[in-house]
Design a protein around this motif. Structure first.
Motif, PDB file in Angstrom:
ATOM      1  N   ARG A  13      -4.388   0.224  10.722  1.00  0.00           N
ATOM      2  CA  ARG A  13      -5.203  -0.976  10.899  1.00  0.00           C
ATOM      3  C   ARG A  13      -5.604  -1.160  12.356  1.00  0.00           C
ATOM      4  NH1 ARG A  13      -2.758  -5.534  10.217  1.00  0.00           N
ATOM      5  NH2 ARG A  13      -4.676  -6.620   9.636  1.00  0.00           N
ATOM      6  N   SER A  14      -6.483  -0.293  12.830  1.00  0.00           N
ATOM      7  CA  SER A  14      -6.975  -0.434  14.195  1.00  0.00           C
ATOM      8  C   SER A  14      -8.369   0.157  14.296  1.00  0.00           C
ATOM      9  CB  SER A  14      -6.038   0.275  15.192  1.00  0.00           C
ATOM     10  OG  SER A  14      -6.391   1.622  15.371  1.00  0.00           O
ATOM     11  N   LYS A  49      -7.475   0.728   6.193  1.00  0.00           N
ATOM     12  CA  LYS A  49      -7.723  -0.294   7.200  1.00  0.00           C
ATOM     13  C   LYS A  49      -7.215  -1.667   6.763  1.00  0.00           C
ATOM     14  CE  LYS A  49     -11.726   1.935   9.355  1.00  0.00           C
ATOM     15  NZ  LYS A  49     -13.160   1.828   9.701  1.00  0.00           N
ATOM     16  N   ASN A  50      -7.077  -1.868   5.451  1.00  0.00           N
ATOM     17  CA  ASN A  50      -6.544  -3.146   4.959  1.00  0.00           C
ATOM     18  C   ASN A  50      -5.019  -3.154   4.912  1.00  0.00           C
ATOM     19  OD1 ASN A  50      -5.953  -1.552   2.719  1.00  0.00           O
ATOM     20  ND2 ASN A  50      -7.554  -2.444   1.420  1.00  0.00           N
ATOM     21  N   GLU A  72     -11.090  -2.717   0.130  1.00  0.00           N
ATOM     22  CA  GLU A  72     -11.366  -3.578  -1.020  1.00  0.00           C
ATOM     23  C   GLU A  72     -10.395  -4.745  -0.985  1.00  0.00           C
ATOM     24  OE1 GLU A  72      -8.630  -0.964  -4.114  1.00  0.00           O
ATOM     25  OE2 GLU A  72     -10.803  -0.629  -4.046  1.00  0.00           O
ATOM     26  N   ALA A  73     -10.702  -5.768  -1.743  1.00  0.00           N
ATOM     27  CA  ALA A  73      -9.822  -6.935  -1.803  1.00  0.00           C
ATOM     28  C   ALA A  73      -8.466  -6.524  -2.363  1.00  0.00           C
ATOM     29  CB  ALA A  73     -10.449  -8.014  -2.676  1.00  0.00           C
ATOM     30  N   ASN A 100      -0.902  -1.745  15.774  1.00  0.00           N
ATOM     31  CA  ASN A 100      -0.230  -1.483  14.493  1.00  0.00           C
ATOM     32  C   ASN A 100       0.095  -0.008  14.301  1.00  0.00           C
ATOM     33  OD1 ASN A 100      -0.516  -4.279  13.365  1.00  0.00           O
ATOM     34  ND2 ASN A 100      -2.690  -3.768  13.530  1.00  0.00           N
ATOM     35  N   GLY A 101       0.000   0.773  15.376  1.00  0.00           N
ATOM     36  CA  GLY A 101       0.290   2.190  15.255  1.00  0.00           C
ATOM     37  C   GLY A 101       1.102   2.754  16.396  1.00  0.00           C
TER      38      GLY A 101
END
Length: 351
Positions: A13-14, A49-50, A72-73, A100-101
């Protein structure tokens, strides 16, 4: 011989999601080449990414295409569901760049799993990621740095009367030109070079939209940007020195990731005493933040005066075949395939 199951963890997530995929593709290839093929069984895991973890089957497919999955949601419960193969891993190779990594978050999770992993622990990762904490550690270690001012978002976005005083303070302590940077983003994201008050105000406002901690650094004219790679744990070693040249105003995101915009020179043509000084300072910086496994340390060299200033440490640098870190070790006698092997061995040694 029983193969070690290596959990190759990538995506994340970056803003450096795609860079992580490219690094993972290169590492996966290295782990299935030469002697590594007999020693390791690569089990990839892809983080969208989510934040959702995808199983090895999907991750392998993505390593082949190099294209990230569309977001996606999701239900929040999905963020706490890990593929069943996670329990099979003997050693992790996280190659998640940016927030986050490489900031200690994923390192904390892997530590809780009680499985060895490549790279720095929580402390080394978070100090290496936060530019303000990093500079405080460097200062304590006696490493030379350019003048800088640490700023908080609340100072920029609070009472309107605060901003002029803040800018006055920056102009007095840092001057122009200067660089405004979010403290916790990688790959030059959100960085601006400013030359006057109007640009400074705009850059501070922009940086505050990325991070609640901001750093403003003095710019130096006629510098050479040089880098050194470090490998190891308690007895690390330093590589030959590389240099980056480019035609843009500074080494921004577009220059960094657009083919042909920047050139790497390995080894850099520097006086022997400067090379030795950079290597010694790199090892000192590595220990100052309690890094482990790997790091790339960046410097500014002022040729006219012979001055060296440490810029930053990157505890999880880009790892494609064309990235500076593996190229520096290639020029130092450790080819890519062997470098990946040594990093895994250092992870096991530390555990």
């Amino acid at each position: 011989m029983t193969k070690l199951r290596v959990g190759l963890l990538f995506g994340g997530r970056s803003g450096e999601h795609e860079v992580s995929i490219n690094s993972a593709r290169a590492i996966a290839k290295a782990l299935t080449t030469g002697n590594n093929l007999e020693k390791y069984d690569v089990i990839p895991f892809y983080i969208q990414k989510n934040g959702v973890w995808q199983n090895p089957e999907i991750a392998r497919s993505l390593l082949e295409t190099g294209k990230p999955l569309a977001d996606e949601a999701i239900d929040k419960a999905q963020l706490w569901q890990f593929p069943s193969q996670v329990s099979e891993i003997d050693v992790w190779f996280p190659i998640l760049h940016g927030p986050n990594g490489e900031d200690g978050t994923i390192q904390g999770l892997l530590s809780l799993m009680q499985v060895p992993f490549v790279g720095s622990n929580v402390l080394g990762s978070c100090v290496g990621m936060d530019k303000i904490a990093m500079k405080m550690a460097f200062a304590q270690a006696g490493l030379p740095q350019v003048n800088y001012v640490a700023v908080e978002r609340s100072q920029i976005w609070s009472n309107p009367c605060v901003s002029p005083k803040l800018c006055d303070d920056i102009e007095e302590k840092v001057g122009y030109p200067c660089f405004v940077k979010p403290a916790n983003l990688g790959s030059s994201v959100g960085i601006a070079k400013v030359r006057d008050r109007k640009q400074l105000e705009a850059a501070l406002d922009s940086a505050a939209s990325y991070d609640r901690r901001i750093i403003v650094e003095a710019g130096i004219n006629h510098i050479r940007e040089v880098e050194c790679a470090v490998l190891g744990n308690d007895n690390p070693k330093a590589s030959v020195i590389g240099e980056i040249t480019y035609d843009s105003d500074f080494y921004d995101y577009e220059t960094k990731y657009t083919d042909g915009r920047a050139q790497l020179h390995i080894p850099s043509q520097l006086p022997p005493e400067i090379v030795t000084q950079i290597q010694e300072m790199s090892l000192k910086a590595f220990r100052a933040v309690d890094a482990a496994g790997l790091s790339r340390i960046d410097f500014f060299y002022v040729e006219t005066t012979g001055e060296l200033f440490i810029n930053e440490i990157n505890t999880l640098p880009g790892f494609t075949a064309f990235s500076m870190y593996p190229q520096l070790w290639g020029a130092s006698g450790i080819p890519f395939v062997e470098l990946v092997n040594q990093l895994i061995q250092f992870a096991l040694e530390r555990s």
